[in-house]
Design a protein around this motif. Structure first.
Motif, PDB file in Angstrom:
ATOM      1  N   GLN A 104       0.004  -2.693  -3.083  1.00 19.87           N
ATOM      2  CA  GLN A 104      -0.043  -1.525  -3.957  1.00 19.87           C
ATOM      3  C   GLN A 104       0.407  -0.287  -3.215  1.00 19.87           C
ATOM      4  OE1 GLN A 104      -3.829  -2.415  -3.383  1.00 19.87           O
ATOM      5  NE2 GLN A 104      -4.375  -3.291  -5.372  1.00 19.87           N
ATOM      6  N   GLY A 105       0.501  -0.385  -1.899  1.00 18.65           N
ATOM      7  CA  GLY A 105       0.759   0.793  -1.075  1.00 18.65           C
ATOM      8  C   GLY A 105       2.230   1.152  -1.026  1.00 18.65           C
ATOM      9  N   ALA A 106       2.526   2.103  -0.167  1.00 19.19           N
ATOM     10  CA  ALA A 106       3.865   2.664  -0.102  1.00 19.19           C
ATOM     11  C   ALA A 106       4.897   1.625   0.329  1.00 19.19           C
ATOM     12  CB  ALA A 106       3.876   3.833   0.868  1.00 19.19           C
ATOM     13  N   SER A 107       4.727   1.120   1.565  1.00 17.10           N
ATOM     14  CA  SER A 107       5.828   0.405   2.194  1.00 17.10           C
ATOM     15  C   SER A 107       5.616  -1.096   2.304  1.00 17.10           C
ATOM     16  CB  SER A 107       6.037   0.982   3.583  1.00 17.10           C
ATOM     17  OG  SER A 107       4.845   0.869   4.318  1.00 17.10           O
ATOM     18  N   GLY A 108       4.901  -1.662   1.383  1.00 12.07           N
ATOM     19  CA  GLY A 108       4.632  -3.095   1.494  1.00 12.07           C
ATOM     20  C   GLY A 108       5.910  -3.913   1.402  1.00 12.07           C
ATOM     21  N   GLY A 109       6.086  -4.808   2.324  1.00 15.87           N
ATOM     22  CA  GLY A 109       7.266  -5.656   2.300  1.00 15.87           C
ATOM     23  C   GLY A 109       6.857  -7.086   2.076  1.00 15.87           C
ATOM     24  N   ILE A 130      -2.344  -1.436   6.431  1.00 17.99           N
ATOM     25  CA  ILE A 130      -3.602  -2.116   6.746  1.00 17.99           C
ATOM     26  C   ILE A 130      -4.577  -1.965   5.593  1.00 17.99           C
ATOM     27  CG2 ILE A 130      -5.576  -2.170   8.318  1.00 17.99           C
ATOM     28  CD1 ILE A 130      -3.776  -1.248  10.547  1.00 17.99           C
ATOM     29  N   ALA A 131      -4.687  -0.779   5.068  1.00 20.10           N
ATOM     30  CA  ALA A 131      -5.641  -0.533   3.979  1.00 20.10           C
ATOM     31  C   ALA A 131      -5.213  -1.267   2.711  1.00 20.10           C
ATOM     32  CB  ALA A 131      -5.760   0.969   3.717  1.00 20.10           C
ATOM     33  N   ASP A 132      -3.950  -1.126   2.321  1.00 25.55           N
ATOM     34  CA  ASP A 132      -3.514  -1.626   1.017  1.00 25.55           C
ATOM     35  C   ASP A 132      -3.290  -3.134   1.008  1.00 25.55           C
ATOM     36  OD1 ASP A 132      -3.578   0.887  -0.153  1.00 25.55           O
ATOM     37  OD2 ASP A 132      -1.562   1.366   0.573  1.00 25.55           O
ATOM     38  N   ASN A 133      -2.771  -3.667   2.102  1.00 34.80           N
ATOM     39  CA  ASN A 133      -2.428  -5.087   2.108  1.00 34.80           C
ATOM     40  C   ASN A 133      -3.563  -5.967   2.610  1.00 34.80           C
ATOM     41  OD1 ASN A 133       0.002  -4.077   1.319  1.00 34.80           O
ATOM     42  ND2 ASN A 133       1.110  -4.627   3.172  1.00 34.80           N
TER      43      ASN A 133
END
Lengths: 196, 196
Positions: free
Chosen positions: A189-194, B173-176
């Motif tokens: 859900q975050g910014a830079s998730g790959g 770390i938080a989001d994933n």
DNA sequence: CATATTTAGATACTATGCGTATCTATAATT
DNA sequence: AATTATAGATACGCATAGTATCTAAATATG
């Protein structure tokens, strides 16, 4: 009279292992190893530029990650457990004290080696454990969010290096952390998730 | 003429910090510190029984975990990020090289200190971040499975100590990892899952 | 405030390990 | 067989570890 290259190098490796076992990493010295291997410091310095390099070389493959076979045939939970068990056994061969000391003295090169070993472990998790589980339908086809793969090994290492008293069991790591995380399988859900 | 106890101890701490900054942990020695602090080895040996203890004492609170205030007012994600940021900043004050070296030379006592610091961080996560989020309804009331609390810090430490090149961002770390794991909030399916 | 205790500061000592230099005789290479 | 590399031995200068001893000044005690 004079030993061959291989004889000398085996003697050095044996001497390092003995010194490690008897006195611990802190007391391993070029002088002591030279004495024990019936050789001399110049012979050692021609080979290793630091104590960490000498110890690492002599421990040889004990540190490096080789793929256990048959992982991909196991059900997900068993595969994770087998991989965790394998990683822990590898560490136990060397021992927590020696491992901490090696990390402490590691220069850039050695640190890069360690990083590569970690990435290899993550690759095995992805390809030999997770991908087959997806194929079997044990996990959904969603891509694994970046960074998730390092979690099992990060937790294991944390336990092994620091919690020498009552570490988590491998089952706890698998059941309480790895499986929930994999099954969440949410897209980042975050910014830079790959993806991996 | 002769300095007081406090003057000497402040001089020692400053000397250690300077030596660390100039030459790195590997070259910090009792002799060098004594020279730099205008004192003598016996004065140091009366205080510290090892180099690690000397450095640790002189770094003082930089290493130890103090509770950031206001965490409990933040939404879950922000609270996690704030705590991670705080932990990372604490580590950066000391530096990865010094931290690795300290870990490498740590004896049982020092290791126990480190373990306590980790447990304190986990406590803060549980009480200042997770519990308020449960109260606000951001998380379900299910108990957190044992071992989950250490994950954020284990991952952070792994990144900080070993991945000096391209570490994960705190947001990753938080989001994933953290949020999916907390939201999974499944009861442990394994044998010995407990609660915290 | 006087006395007793602690300890800073200086020096000196032994021991150990580091890292390098030098020499020779022998193993490895061509 | 001739050349090159290096094991093996010795020695050296240097830095640091860790301890012992002494004195004078700071601190604690009654």
């Amino acid at each position: 009279m004079r030993r061959t290259k291989n004889e000398v190098e085996e003697a050095i490796a044996a001497a390092v292992r003995d010194e490690l076992a008897e006195h611990g990493y802190a007391k391993v010295s070029f002088e002591g190893v030279a004495r024990r291997a019936n050789t001399s410091k110049p012979v050692l310095y021609r080979r290793y530029s630091s104590r960490a390099e000498m110890v690492l070389t002599s421990l040889g493959r004990s540190l490096w990650f080789e793929v256990p076979t048959g992982l991909s045939q196991l059900p997900l939970r068993q595969g994770i457990l087998a991989l965790l068990r394998y990683a822990r056994n590898r560490s136990e061969v060397v021992g927590a004290d020696t491992l901490r000391a090696l990390i402490g003295e590691a220069d850039k090169t050695i640190l890069a080696l360690l990083t590569r070993a970690m990435e290899k472990a993550e690759g095995i998790l992805a390809e030999q454990v997770i991908a087959p589980a997806v194929d079997r339908g044990e996990l959904g086809p969603e891509p694994i969010a970046s960074g998730v793969l390092c979690v099992p090994f990060a937790v294991l290492r944390e336990q092994f290096l620091f919690r020498t008293n009552v570490p988590m069991t491998l089952e706890e790591i698998a059941d309480n952390i790895c499986l929930p995380l994999l099954k969440a399988a949410t897209q980042p859900q975050g910014a830079s998730g790959g993806q991996v």
